[in-house]
Design a protein around this motif. Structure first.
Motif, PDB file in Angstrom:
ATOM      1  N   LEU A 164       6.289  -7.688   4.273  1.00  0.00           N
ATOM      2  CA  LEU A 164       6.597  -6.696   3.250  1.00  0.00           C
ATOM      3  C   LEU A 164       6.452  -7.283   1.852  1.00  0.00           C
ATOM      4  N   ARG A 165       6.963  -8.505   1.653  1.00  0.00           N
ATOM      5  CA  ARG A 165       6.854  -9.158   0.339  1.00  0.00           C
ATOM      6  C   ARG A 165       5.398  -9.443  -0.013  1.00  0.00           C
ATOM      7  N   LEU A 166       4.625  -9.919   0.970  1.00  0.00           N
ATOM      8  CA  LEU A 166       3.211 -10.215   0.725  1.00  0.00           C
ATOM      9  C   LEU A 166       2.460  -8.938   0.348  1.00  0.00           C
ATOM     10  N   ALA A 167       2.656  -7.876   1.112  1.00  0.00           N
ATOM     11  CA  ALA A 167       1.976  -6.620   0.824  1.00  0.00           C
ATOM     12  C   ALA A 167       2.367  -6.102  -0.556  1.00  0.00           C
ATOM     13  N   THR A 168       3.640  -6.189  -0.897  1.00  0.00           N
ATOM     14  CA  THR A 168       4.115  -5.731  -2.202  1.00  0.00           C
ATOM     15  C   THR A 168       3.456  -6.511  -3.329  1.00  0.00           C
ATOM     16  N   ARG A 169       3.387  -7.830  -3.173  1.00  0.00           N
ATOM     17  CA  ARG A 169       2.779  -8.676  -4.207  1.00  0.00           C
ATOM     18  C   ARG A 169       1.301  -8.324  -4.383  1.00  0.00           C
TER      19      ARG A 169
ATOM     20  N   ALA B 165       0.436  18.065   4.355  1.00  0.00           N
ATOM     21  CA  ALA B 165      -0.725  17.481   3.689  1.00  0.00           C
ATOM     22  C   ALA B 165      -1.137  16.188   4.396  1.00  0.00           C
ATOM     23  N   ARG B 166      -2.442  15.940   4.452  1.00  0.00           N
ATOM     24  CA  ARG B 166      -2.950  14.746   5.125  1.00  0.00           C
ATOM     25  C   ARG B 166      -2.732  13.520   4.243  1.00  0.00           C
ATOM     26  N   THR B 167      -2.295  12.438   4.875  1.00  0.00           N
ATOM     27  CA  THR B 167      -2.084  11.164   4.209  1.00  0.00           C
ATOM     28  C   THR B 167      -2.968  10.119   4.868  1.00  0.00           C
ATOM     29  N   ALA B 168      -3.667   9.338   4.058  1.00  0.00           N
ATOM     30  CA  ALA B 168      -4.500   8.253   4.583  1.00  0.00           C
ATOM     31  C   ALA B 168      -3.600   7.175   5.175  1.00  0.00           C
ATOM     32  N   VAL B 169      -4.015   6.617   6.320  1.00  0.00           N
ATOM     33  CA  VAL B 169      -3.241   5.573   6.990  1.00  0.00           C
ATOM     34  C   VAL B 169      -4.150   4.399   7.305  1.00  0.00           C
ATOM     35  N   ILE B 170      -3.726   3.220   6.860  1.00  0.00           N
ATOM     36  CA  ILE B 170      -4.394   1.973   7.218  1.00  0.00           C
ATOM     37  C   ILE B 170      -3.439   1.208   8.120  1.00  0.00           C
ATOM     38  N   MET B 171      -3.870   0.957   9.341  1.00  0.00           N
ATOM     39  CA  MET B 171      -3.054   0.211  10.290  1.00  0.00           C
ATOM     40  C   MET B 171      -3.181  -1.280   9.998  1.00  0.00           C
ATOM     41  N   VAL B 172      -2.080  -1.988  10.187  1.00  0.00           N
ATOM     42  CA  VAL B 172      -2.032  -3.435   9.967  1.00  0.00           C
ATOM     43  C   VAL B 172      -1.610  -4.075  11.278  1.00  0.00           C
TER      44      VAL B 172
ATOM     45  N   ALA C 263      -6.004   6.659  12.803  1.00  0.00           N
ATOM     46  CA  ALA C 263      -5.989   5.813  11.607  1.00  0.00           C
ATOM     47  C   ALA C 263      -7.263   6.025  10.798  1.00  0.00           C
ATOM     48  N   ASP C 264      -7.156   5.875   9.496  1.00  0.00           N
ATOM     49  CA  ASP C 264      -8.316   5.952   8.614  1.00  0.00           C
ATOM     50  C   ASP C 264      -8.945   4.585   8.407  1.00  0.00           C
ATOM     51  N   GLY C 265      -8.138   3.545   8.586  1.00  0.00           N
ATOM     52  CA  GLY C 265      -8.621   2.188   8.376  1.00  0.00           C
ATOM     53  C   GLY C 265      -7.757   1.192   9.107  1.00  0.00           C
ATOM     54  N   TYR C 266      -8.099  -0.081   8.899  1.00  0.00           N
ATOM     55  CA  TYR C 266      -7.523  -1.151   9.709  1.00  0.00           C
ATOM     56  C   TYR C 266      -7.661  -2.453   8.940  1.00  0.00           C
ATOM     57  N   VAL C 267      -6.597  -3.244   8.859  1.00  0.00           N
ATOM     58  CA  VAL C 267      -6.679  -4.612   8.331  1.00  0.00           C
ATOM     59  C   VAL C 267      -5.890  -5.532   9.257  1.00  0.00           C
ATOM     60  N   ALA C 268      -6.367  -6.751   9.364  1.00  0.00           N
ATOM     61  CA  ALA C 268      -5.724  -7.737  10.221  1.00  0.00           C
ATOM     62  C   ALA C 268      -4.727  -8.562   9.411  1.00  0.00           C
ATOM     63  N   LYS C 269      -3.716  -9.052  10.107  1.00  0.00           N
ATOM     64  CA  LYS C 269      -2.744  -9.978   9.514  1.00  0.00           C
ATOM     65  C   LYS C 269      -3.262 -11.398   9.696  1.00  0.00           C
ATOM     66  N   PRO C 270      -2.900 -12.300   8.828  1.00  0.00           N
ATOM     67  CA  PRO C 270      -2.174 -12.045   7.580  1.00  0.00           C
ATOM     68  C   PRO C 270      -3.055 -11.240   6.627  1.00  0.00           C
TER      69      PRO C 270
ATOM     70  N   ARG D  44      -9.729  -8.161   1.409  1.00  0.00           N
ATOM     71  CA  ARG D  44      -9.977  -7.258   2.532  1.00  0.00           C
ATOM     72  C   ARG D  44      -9.169  -5.964   2.362  1.00  0.00           C
ATOM     73  N   LEU D  45      -7.906  -6.100   1.928  1.00  0.00           N
ATOM     74  CA  LEU D  45      -7.089  -4.913   1.704  1.00  0.00           C
ATOM     75  C   LEU D  45      -7.669  -4.063   0.578  1.00  0.00           C
ATOM     76  N   ALA D  46      -8.095  -4.694  -0.512  1.00  0.00           N
ATOM     77  CA  ALA D  46      -8.685  -3.946  -1.629  1.00  0.00           C
ATOM     78  C   ALA D  46      -9.929  -3.189  -1.172  1.00  0.00           C
ATOM     79  N   ALA D  47     -10.767  -3.834  -0.371  1.00  0.00           N
ATOM     80  CA  ALA D  47     -11.979  -3.190   0.122  1.00  0.00           C
ATOM     81  C   ALA D  47     -11.640  -2.017   1.040  1.00  0.00           C
ATOM     82  N   GLU D  48     -10.648  -2.191   1.897  1.00  0.00           N
ATOM     83  CA  GLU D  48     -10.275  -1.117   2.823  1.00  0.00           C
ATOM     84  C   GLU D  48      -9.623   0.042   2.078  1.00  0.00           C
ATOM     85  N   LEU D  49      -8.784  -0.253   1.088  1.00  0.00           N
ATOM     86  CA  LEU D  49      -8.204   0.815   0.266  1.00  0.00           C
ATOM     87  C   LEU D  49      -9.291   1.610  -0.443  1.00  0.00           C
TER      88      LEU D  49
END
Length: 125
Positions: A16-21, A78-85, A102-109, A114-119
């Protein structure tokens, strides 16, 4: 890309902290929850541009929450975009998540680039 309002659902405080940062550094704002049920509560109460939804959480996991969200949307929400982690980064995992809605997918960590590109991809930018 315009600033996004992002709901982040993950049971791990470090994730959560990493994603927030990462989101903050990209100019986005985040609301944090610890499980799928709390994510659905937040989605019922507020509008988000996109959800980062961890696949594996106690109680209601990400896939169950995703399916419930998509059912609500079929009912008129209303539809909301979802990226699975997820920690699992195999082609069959990606396929399973996309088939679940899901609309997208990113791997941990989570990797910032990669997150910016998927967003950008998911949000059509």
């Amino acid at each position: 890309m315009r600033p996004l309002r992002v709901l982040v659902a993950d049971d791990n405080p470090l994730n959560l902290r990493l994603a927030t940062r990462i989101l903050r550094e990209m100019g986005h704002s985040g609301v944090l929850v610890q499980d799928g049920a709390k994510a659905l509560e937040a989605l019922a109460a507020q509008r988000f541009d996109v959800v980062l939804l961890d696949v594996t959480m106690p109680g209601m996991d990400g896939i169950e929450a995703l399916r419930e969200l998509r059912a609500r949307e079929r009912g008129g929400a209303a539809r909301t975009a979802v990226i699975m982690v997820t920690a699992h980064d195999l082609p069959e995992d990606r396929r399973r998540l996309l088939q679940a809605g899901a609309d997208g997918y990113v791997a941990k960590p989570i990797d910032a680039e990669r997150l910016a590109a998927e967003l950008a991809r998911v949000m059509g930018h």
